[in-house]
Scaffold this motif. Structure first.
Motif, PDB file in Angstrom:
ATOM      1  N   HIS A 268      13.639  64.039  29.009  1.00 47.51           N
ATOM      2  CA  HIS A 268      12.348  63.984  28.321  1.00 47.51           C
ATOM      3  C   HIS A 268      11.270  64.649  29.157  1.00 47.51           C
TER       4      HIS A 268
ATOM      5  N   HIS B  86       8.440  63.877  30.701  1.00 44.73           N
ATOM      6  CA  HIS B  86       7.588  63.339  31.766  1.00 44.73           C
ATOM      7  C   HIS B  86       7.800  64.122  33.065  1.00 44.73           C
TER       8      HIS B  86
ATOM      9  N   HIS C 180      10.819  64.162  35.362  1.00 44.50           N
ATOM     10  CA  HIS C 180      12.081  64.626  34.765  1.00 44.50           C
ATOM     11  C   HIS C 180      12.105  66.142  34.563  1.00 44.50           C
TER      12      HIS C 180
ATOM     13  N   HIS D 191       8.821  55.878  24.248  1.00 45.46           N
ATOM     14  CA  HIS D 191       8.503  56.169  25.656  1.00 45.46           C
ATOM     15  C   HIS D 191       8.053  57.616  25.796  1.00 45.46           C
TER      16      HIS D 191
ATOM     17  N   ASP E 150      14.955  57.172  30.894  1.00 41.11           N
ATOM     18  CA  ASP E 150      13.986  56.079  31.048  1.00 41.11           C
ATOM     19  C   ASP E 150      14.107  55.036  29.933  1.00 41.11           C
TER      20      ASP E 150
END
Ligand code: ZN
Length: 362
Positions: free
Chosen positions: A105, A107, A110, A210, A229
């Motif tokens: 994802h 973020h 990552h 998330h 996550d």
């Protein structure tokens, strides 16, 4: 019992840490299953590490079959992270190249170094379309995760003291500072898509609440879940509402998403992005439901005694002292809980004369 295991919380004790207290050394790895290596890199935040995965791979190319590795997740753009990767390249790749970069994802911890890894190894990026485009946009703008829009959003939920507003407004460069670039092209991952990596098939499982479209990967051979996550053993995943989607029902999306993991075997070895690999997947899903049910009950109780804003909820949901960075995460989380109760009809929302949303029992 040694010091680390005495520090386990009561819920963690219901899970099994398959590798005990072992952690990969910086720049090193632990093989958690044949051809699956666990890397752990440091982060300069309160959450001080991230787990990344190296999967032994082989792919057909123009010059025939190539042996190498697929990387899952990248760490932030930071000199320390690059130095740790250099050690991994030297020590853990058996002299083989990285053939592909998968990112769970968008973020920063990552995707931050995806551009660097892809360029260095001439490797393609594989990612969900939603997160790819969000990452690319966020890396090129100063209005995502901070800045004027975020300041206005948090103020509308009661975080409106001039000092906090000013600091959030000035934090406009947060995402690009950790993710300065994103590769110019990608290969799309979608729910149910099967990725063959080395001798294993991995099925994509999308998750929401998330990140926009988080991809976890499950391999039935060896019962392995790269949970990203979405399935963490020690901390609960951050579930937030942000300014770009101010009326999101993120908590409902998150809880529905983790329920999809119930279809996997209880003895699945979950490889989380933070914390240690564990078994006890169904137990952990139930713990997370219990955790959010308790938080929702606290929020409901507070809003029953007087109308509450997101900021009013913070000291109820978070008993510890928070710095500004943690406060913005906590605000997003508080609003997510308020919204879950609002959308399910238990709370109603009104905007008061001071420009702040407050929620009261419906
Ligand atoms: Zn994340």
């Amino acid at each position: 019992m040694n010091e680390k295991s005495t520090r386990m919380n009561a819920l963690e004790q219901q899970l099994t840490y398959t590798f005990g207290d072992q952690l990969p050394a910086p720049g090193g790895a632990i093989e958690v299953a044949p051809g699956v290596k666990w890397l752990r890199m440091s982060l300069p935040f309160a959450l001080d590490h991230i787990n990344l995965w190296l999967l032994r791979d082989e792919q057909d190319g123009p010059a025939g079959r190539r042996q190498g590795w697929t990387v899952v997740d990248c760490c932030i753009t930071h000199d320390v992270s690059k130095a740790q990767w250099e050690q991994v390249f030297a020590n853990e790749l058996d002299g083989l190249p990285i053939l592909r970069v998968i990112v769970t994802h968008m973020h920063p911890d990552h995707v931050g170094l995806a551009h660097w890894l892809c360029e260095r190894w001439n490797a393609p990026l594989w990612m969900s379309s939603t997160d790819y485009h969000t990452a690319r946009l966020s890396s090129q703008t100063t209005t995502a995760f901070g800045g004027e829009g975020a300041a206005r959003f948090f103020a509308s939920h009661g975080l409106n003291d001039p000092d906090s507003v000013e600091k959030i407004r000035n934090r406009a460069n947060y995402y690009p500072s950790l993710v300065p670039d994103v590769p110019r092209s990608f290969h799309r991952l979608m729910d149910g898509y099967v990725v063959r990596i080395g001798g294993r098939d991995w099925t994509c499982i999308s998750g929401y609440g998330h990140a926009p479209e988080h991809i976890a990967l499950y391999s039935a051979q060896g019962k392995l879940l790269i949970g990203g996550d979405m399935m963490l053993p020690r901390i609960s995943t951050n579930v937030s509402v942000y300014e770009v989607e101010p009326e999101a029902d993120s908590l409902r999306l998150f809880l529905e998403s983790i329920d999809r993991f119930k279809a996997l075997p209880e003895d699945t070895l979950t490889l989380p992005s933070h914390g240690k690999p564990f078994t006890g997947l169904h137990t952990r899903i139930q713990q997370l439901h219990d955790h959010h049910r308790d938080r929702l009950a606290e929020v409901m109780e507070a809003c029953g005694s007087k109308p509450c804003s997101g900021a009013d909820i913070l000291p109820i949901m978070f008993k510890r002292k928070l710095d500004l960075h943690q406060t913005t995460f906590a605000m997003g989380e508080a609003v997510a809980h308020l919204h879950a109760l609002w959308f399910s009809g238990k709370l109603r929302r009104s905007m008061d004369a001071d420009g702040v949303y407050r929620f009261s029992a419906a």
